[in-house]
Design a protein around this motif. Structure first.
Motif, PDB file in Angstrom:
ATOM      1  N   LEU A 199      -5.796   2.065  -8.391  1.00 46.12           N
ATOM      2  CA  LEU A 199      -5.625   2.291  -6.947  1.00 46.12           C
ATOM      3  C   LEU A 199      -6.952   2.696  -6.313  1.00 46.12           C
ATOM      4  O   LEU A 199      -7.306   2.221  -5.228  1.00 46.12           O
ATOM      5  CB  LEU A 199      -4.578   3.382  -6.696  1.00 46.12           C
ATOM      6  CG  LEU A 199      -3.109   3.020  -6.913  1.00 46.12           C
ATOM      7  CD1 LEU A 199      -2.230   4.250  -6.758  1.00 46.12           C
ATOM      8  CD2 LEU A 199      -2.673   1.944  -5.927  1.00 46.12           C
ATOM      9  N   TYR A 200      -7.693   3.554  -6.983  1.00 41.96           N
ATOM     10  CA  TYR A 200      -8.981   4.013  -6.466  1.00 41.96           C
ATOM     11  C   TYR A 200      -9.916   2.836  -6.225  1.00 41.96           C
ATOM     12  O   TYR A 200     -10.539   2.728  -5.160  1.00 41.96           O
ATOM     13  CB  TYR A 200      -9.591   4.999  -7.459  1.00 41.96           C
ATOM     14  CG  TYR A 200     -10.984   5.455  -7.098  1.00 41.96           C
ATOM     15  CD1 TYR A 200     -11.190   6.523  -6.244  1.00 41.96           C
ATOM     16  CD2 TYR A 200     -12.108   4.792  -7.618  1.00 41.96           C
ATOM     17  CE1 TYR A 200     -12.465   6.946  -5.910  1.00 41.96           C
ATOM     18  CE2 TYR A 200     -13.384   5.197  -7.282  1.00 41.96           C
ATOM     19  CZ  TYR A 200     -13.570   6.273  -6.438  1.00 41.96           C
ATOM     20  OH  TYR A 200     -14.842   6.668  -6.104  1.00 41.96           O
ATOM     21  N   HIS A 201     -10.008   1.932  -7.189  1.00 42.52           N
ATOM     22  CA  HIS A 201     -10.908   0.785  -7.045  1.00 42.52           C
ATOM     23  C   HIS A 201     -10.425  -0.140  -5.924  1.00 42.52           C
ATOM     24  O   HIS A 201     -11.253  -0.721  -5.200  1.00 42.52           O
ATOM     25  CB  HIS A 201     -11.014   0.029  -8.367  1.00 42.52           C
ATOM     26  CG  HIS A 201     -11.783   0.791  -9.420  1.00 42.52           C
ATOM     27  ND1 HIS A 201     -13.072   1.202  -9.246  1.00 42.52           N
ATOM     28  CD2 HIS A 201     -11.422   1.220 -10.665  1.00 42.52           C
ATOM     29  CE1 HIS A 201     -13.502   1.839 -10.324  1.00 42.52           C
ATOM     30  NE2 HIS A 201     -12.500   1.869 -11.207  1.00 42.52           N
ATOM     31  N   ARG A 202      -9.107  -0.275  -5.773  1.00 43.12           N
ATOM     32  CA  ARG A 202      -8.596  -1.097  -4.669  1.00 43.12           C
ATOM     33  C   ARG A 202      -8.972  -0.492  -3.334  1.00 43.12           C
ATOM     34  O   ARG A 202      -9.384  -1.192  -2.396  1.00 43.12           O
ATOM     35  CB  ARG A 202      -7.068  -1.252  -4.775  1.00 43.12           C
ATOM     36  CG  ARG A 202      -6.466  -2.008  -3.583  1.00 43.12           C
ATOM     37  CD  ARG A 202      -5.007  -2.340  -3.797  1.00 43.12           C
ATOM     38  NE  ARG A 202      -4.160  -1.173  -3.761  1.00 43.12           N
ATOM     39  CZ  ARG A 202      -3.751  -0.564  -2.655  1.00 43.12           C
ATOM     40  NH1 ARG A 202      -4.153  -0.998  -1.477  1.00 43.12           N
ATOM     41  NH2 ARG A 202      -2.950   0.474  -2.728  1.00 43.12           N
ATOM     42  N   PHE A 203      -8.844   0.827  -3.209  1.00 44.67           N
ATOM     43  CA  PHE A 203      -9.216   1.494  -1.968  1.00 44.67           C
ATOM     44  C   PHE A 203     -10.683   1.243  -1.632  1.00 44.67           C
ATOM     45  O   PHE A 203     -11.035   0.960  -0.473  1.00 44.67           O
ATOM     46  CB  PHE A 203      -8.982   3.003  -2.070  1.00 44.67           C
ATOM     47  CG  PHE A 203      -7.545   3.393  -2.329  1.00 44.67           C
ATOM     48  CD1 PHE A 203      -6.495   2.572  -1.941  1.00 44.67           C
ATOM     49  CD2 PHE A 203      -7.243   4.594  -2.975  1.00 44.67           C
ATOM     50  CE1 PHE A 203      -5.176   2.936  -2.182  1.00 44.67           C
ATOM     51  CE2 PHE A 203      -5.925   4.964  -3.204  1.00 44.67           C
ATOM     52  CZ  PHE A 203      -4.902   4.130  -2.818  1.00 44.67           C
ATOM     53  N   ILE A 204     -11.540   1.349  -2.632  1.00 51.25           N
ATOM     54  CA  ILE A 204     -12.979   1.153  -2.405  1.00 51.25           C
ATOM     55  C   ILE A 204     -13.270  -0.282  -1.974  1.00 51.25           C
ATOM     56  O   ILE A 204     -14.067  -0.526  -1.053  1.00 51.25           O
ATOM     57  CB  ILE A 204     -13.771   1.511  -3.671  1.00 51.25           C
ATOM     58  CG1 ILE A 204     -13.598   3.003  -4.026  1.00 51.25           C
ATOM     59  CG2 ILE A 204     -15.254   1.182  -3.493  1.00 51.25           C
ATOM     60  CD1 ILE A 204     -14.090   3.954  -2.967  1.00 51.25           C
TER      61      ILE A 204
END
Length: 257
Positions: free
Chosen positions: A195-200
């Motif tokens: 999820l973190y990488h998608r947000f970035i």
């Protein structure tokens, strides 16, 4: 019997005439007293007292009139207070389910410390400084005045409560997303890291410094159905300047205003 009635009337008439004669005698006596030099000082004193009493009566009359005005004013105040009390009671019995926030509320989470950050030399007994916190911006609830100002073609059958329910769910998604973004990577599980990488990846130059979510975030953090009514409510939120849209790369980003 007729004689008794006539006798009674005659006695009453005699009594009335005698009273009149007595009053005339008193008036003549009082007139003569005014000519008596020995009684003049007393009469002057009485005259002064009468004048004082007359002035006092005038003051009392003025005070009575003022008190009557005050009484009327108090009655008006009482009526106004009773009216305000009824209105307050009505408001108490009809408190809206949702009320606007007094100020922009923010959730705070600890900021991530960079590895490159140099450590300062501290004294043994010195207290550690408080961790820096980052704020998460949330959308304010819609007020009743704003709801009334929304054009009918936008509202349709959508209710005030339904709009603010969506606002709360959007805020839940924003908080959920940015709490992850503010976490240290090493503390994340594999799904959270994804999820973190998608947000970035979804950030652009246009979203720099802004708080935004996409539909996948709403699905991940809320139970909202992304149906026609949801998108109608989004139109209302754009009208009320709670969110704005940034479209790029086929993705709609809902930015919190």
């Amino acid at each position: 019997m007729m004689k008794d009635m006539a006798s009674s009337r005659l006695e009453d008439l005699c009594l009335h005439i005698n009273m009149k004669i007595s009053n005339v005698k008193k008036c003549l006596l009082l007139r003569d007293l005014g000519e008596d030099d020995s009684r003049k000082p007393v009469l002057r004193k009485i005259q002064k007292e009468v004048i004082l009493v007359h002035d006092l009566l005038n003051e009392m009359e003025s005070e009575v009139k003022q008190q009557e005005k005050l009484k009327d004013s108090l009655k008006e105040m009482q009526k106004a207070a009773e009216r305000d009390q009824r209105e307050a009671q009505h408001l108490l019995e009809h408190i809206p389910r949702y009320l606007p926030k007094p100020s922009q509320s923010c959730n705070t989470v600890p900021a991530v410390k960079h590895k490159e950050e140099t450590k300062a030399v501290e004294l043994k007994n010195e207290k550690k400084p408080a961790k820096e916190k980052k704020a998460i911006k949330e959308a304010a609830l819609i007020t009743t005045e704003e709801f009334e100002s929304v054009p009918a073609y936008l509202k349709g059958r959508i209710t005030y409560d339904q709009i603010n329910t969506v606002v709360q769910e959007i805020n839940k998604a924003v908080v959920g997303k940015y709490k992850i973004l503010y976490q240290p990577l090493k503390s994340m599980s594999a799904p959270v890291r994804n999820l973190y990488h998608r947000f970035i990846e979804q950030e652009t130059a246009d979203t720099k410094g802004a708080f935004f979510i996409v539909e996948d975030d709403i699905k991940a953090f809320t139970q909202l159905k992304l149906d026609k009514r949801f998108h109608s409510i989004l139109s209302i939120l754009r009208h009320c300047q709670r969110v704005r849209e940034i479209r790029s790369s086929g993705l709609i980003r809902y930015v919190i205003c």
